[in-house]
Design an enzyme around this catalytic site. Structure first.
Site, PDB file in Angstrom:
ATOM      1  CD  GLN A   1     -16.516 -10.737  14.686  1.00 21.89           C
ATOM      2  OE1 GLN A   1     -15.476 -10.269  14.226  1.00 21.89           O
ATOM      3  NE2 GLN A   1     -16.687 -10.957  15.979  1.00 21.89           N
TER       4      GLN A   1
ATOM      5  CB  CYS B   1      -0.903  -0.002   1.235  1.00 22.08           C
ATOM      6  SG  CYS B   1      -1.885   1.506   1.384  1.00 22.08           S
TER       7      CYS B   1
ATOM      8  CB  CYS C   1     -11.635  -8.537  19.440  1.00 22.68           C
ATOM      9  SG  CYS C   1     -12.217  -7.293  20.607  1.00 22.68           S
TER      10      CYS C   1
ATOM     11  CB  CYS D   1      -8.793   1.528   1.959  1.00 24.05           C
ATOM     12  SG  CYS D   1      -8.350   0.444   3.344  1.00 24.05           S
TER      13      CYS D   1
ATOM     14  CB  CYS E   1      -2.137  -1.593   7.589  1.00 15.76           C
ATOM     15  SG  CYS E   1      -3.601  -2.027   6.620  1.00 15.76           S
TER      16      CYS E   1
ATOM     17  CB  CYS F   1      -2.738   5.217   6.321  1.00 19.49           C
ATOM     18  SG  CYS F   1      -4.139   4.254   6.919  1.00 19.49           S
TER      19      CYS F   1
ATOM     20  CE1 TYR G   1     -20.402  -7.793  28.401  1.00 21.30           C
ATOM     21  CE2 TYR G   1     -19.920 -10.151  28.346  1.00 21.30           C
ATOM     22  CZ  TYR G   1     -19.917  -8.941  29.015  1.00 21.30           C
ATOM     23  OH  TYR G   1     -19.431  -8.875  30.301  1.00 21.30           O
TER      24      TYR G   1
ATOM     25  CD  GLU H   1     -25.689  -5.781  22.711  1.00 23.37           C
ATOM     26  OE1 GLU H   1     -25.389  -4.578  22.658  1.00 23.37           O
ATOM     27  OE2 GLU H   1     -24.856  -6.709  22.727  1.00 23.37           O
TER      28      GLU H   1
ATOM     29  CG  ASP I   1     -18.026 -11.583  20.841  1.00 23.04           C
ATOM     30  OD1 ASP I   1     -16.913 -11.099  21.109  1.00 23.04           O
ATOM     31  OD2 ASP I   1     -18.514 -11.575  19.693  1.00 23.04           O
TER      32      ASP I   1
END
Length: 442
Positions: A271, A81, A395, A177, A92, A89, A300, A324, A368
């Site tokens: 996701q 990129c 995550c 992108c 990433c 940027c 969640y 939730e 989650d």
């Protein structure tokens, strides 16, 4: 006495040998005087010139960019990129690393966090040490998977779309992108101007042809007429209430996972990688092994992804409770699962709603939680329910490791842990830990 102004070290350059990878998309290095640097755009074992981007004389550590590579790693590739690199940027972290090397680096971070925060080796966590690529993402070095189905563009003072620089509000204007999914790229957000807008978020559902743009105007900004290269519904974020309001088109996108369709409204959580929902459902169901008649919890639960999968598998005598906090997500979850009368969705914070339900036991649990993790209080509540298996979707490896320590104190240990590279080119990684009851820590 007033504090003396600290001398900034921004712009200082050091020649360093790069050490191990650290959590957050950088590697650790030390100057000759022993000062710690967190260096981006470097790889372990390299010799580089590191230029300080953040820090003062008294800082515990300095942040830096590798601006010159003196001795490159065999894992280094030219960043595909043009907007990736020092001062550009911040989206990433690992464009300069071969795909296999990126997964190894993520594995090293998971292992380090497990050891440091949970006192677990990979073997003790039931993990083979690998980070699995998503289906279709195994590409040769120099090629980039176009996976990101949701991209939030920042807008500069001239109304041009771009992405923010690392740890900065500054905007790097871009014309494309590389990690954006084709459905996002084909909208052509970067080709037009967005006067009076602060951000433009583009969503391209992977389970349907639905496309959505969410505009956040600057204070007092007026909405532009949106004419993009593909049909798209338009939403706006209210200046006062910060809620997402429909301008025209559908106020939701439709996604598919586990052979069900899910409505996701108001830019709600789903996701980001097209393969992620199915990958995670499969890992969670393989780990939990639901049985007919089970009492299951989905905490969640968002728009009901795992609750739906559980509801399909526990039979008519089973029951699923989803919890939730987001009001719109709860509305969506109830809509999405209305055909499963054994599934109930409650709105509120898990730690507040769960005690109110009167539930004293559960057979299986999936949670989650947000990036910060579930925390000690919630984990204590969950452990008291005596579930035979708990699936923890994470995550953030640091939050996962902290929570695994809390689970250990309550008598639960990981039987298996799997890691998935659902955010290629970035430092993010998704894990699924399956916990089983063991003796409590003394």
């Amino acid at each position: 006495m007033q504090n003396e102004p600290q001398e900034s070290l921004v712009g200082e350059e050091y020649e360093v040998e790069v050490g191990p990878v650290a959590h957050g998309g950088h590697c650790v290095a030390r100057t000759e005087s022993g000062r710690v640097l967190f260096v981006r755009h470097a790889l372990p074992g390299e010799r580089v010139i590191a230029k300080v981007t953040e820090g003062e004389e008294t800082s515990r550590f300095l942040r830096a960019d590798a601006v010159k590579i003196l001795e490159p790693s065999k894992d280094r590739v030219p960043a595909p990129c043009p907007f990736s690199g020092p001062g550009k940027c911040g989206g990433c972290d690992w464009q300069h690393a071969k795909p296999g090397a990126q997964r190894r680096l993520k594995g090293e971070v998971i292992a380090e966090q497990l050891q440091r925060l949970a006192g677990l080796t990979p073997e003790e966590a039931g993990w083979d040490g690998t980070v699995m690529p998503a289906e279709g993402d195994k590409l040769p070095a120099g090629q980039v998977p176009a996976w990101r189905t949701r991209v939030q563009y920042a807008v500069d003072a001239e109304g041009r779309a771009g992405l923010r620089k690392h740890r900065s509000h500054e905007v790097q204007v871009i014309d494309h992108c590389m990690i954006a999914a084709p459905g996002v790229s084909e909208l052509g957000i970067e080709k037009r101007e967005w006067p009076q807008m602060a951000t433009v978020e583009a969503i391209a559902a992977s389970g349907s042809a639905d496309r959505q743009v969410i505009l956040t105007p600057k204070p007092g900004g007026r909405l532009p007429i949106v004419e993009l290269d593909k049909p798209v519904s338009v939403m706006r974020v209210g200046e006062k209430d910060k809620r997402v309001h429909r301008v025209h088109g559908r106020p939701f996108v439709r996604e598919r996972a586990d052979e069900r369709t899910y409505r996701v409204g108001e830019g709600g959580f789903w996701q980001v990688h097209p393969q992620a929902a199915d990958t995670l459902v499969k890992a969670v169901m393989q780990g939990l092994m639901p049985r007919k008649g089970d009492m299951a919890l989905d905490l969640y639960c968002g728009v009901g992804l795992f609750a739906g999968a559980l509801g399909e598998r526990i039979g008519e005598k089973g029951a699923v409770l989803g919890i939730e906090s987001g009001k719109r997500a709860v509305e969506d979850a109830r809509h999405n699962l209305q055909d499963l009368d054994r599934v109930r969705i409650e709105q509120g914070k898990v730690e507040q709603v769960l005690p109110r339900t009167g539930i004293k036991e559960a057979d299986i649990i999936v949670l989650d939680p947000p990036r910060a993790g579930a925390g000690k209080q919630t984990i204590r509540q969950l452990a008291s329910l005596g579930a035979r298996r708990i699936a923890y979707v994470a995550c953030d490896p640091a939050a996962l490791a902290r929570d695994l320590k809390y689970f250990a104190e309550e008598g639960y240990a990981p039987a298996t842990l799997r890691a998935f590279d659902l955010f290629p080119m970035t430092h993010h990684v998704e894990c699924v830990a399956i916990l089983k009851r063991v003796a409590k820590d003394a």
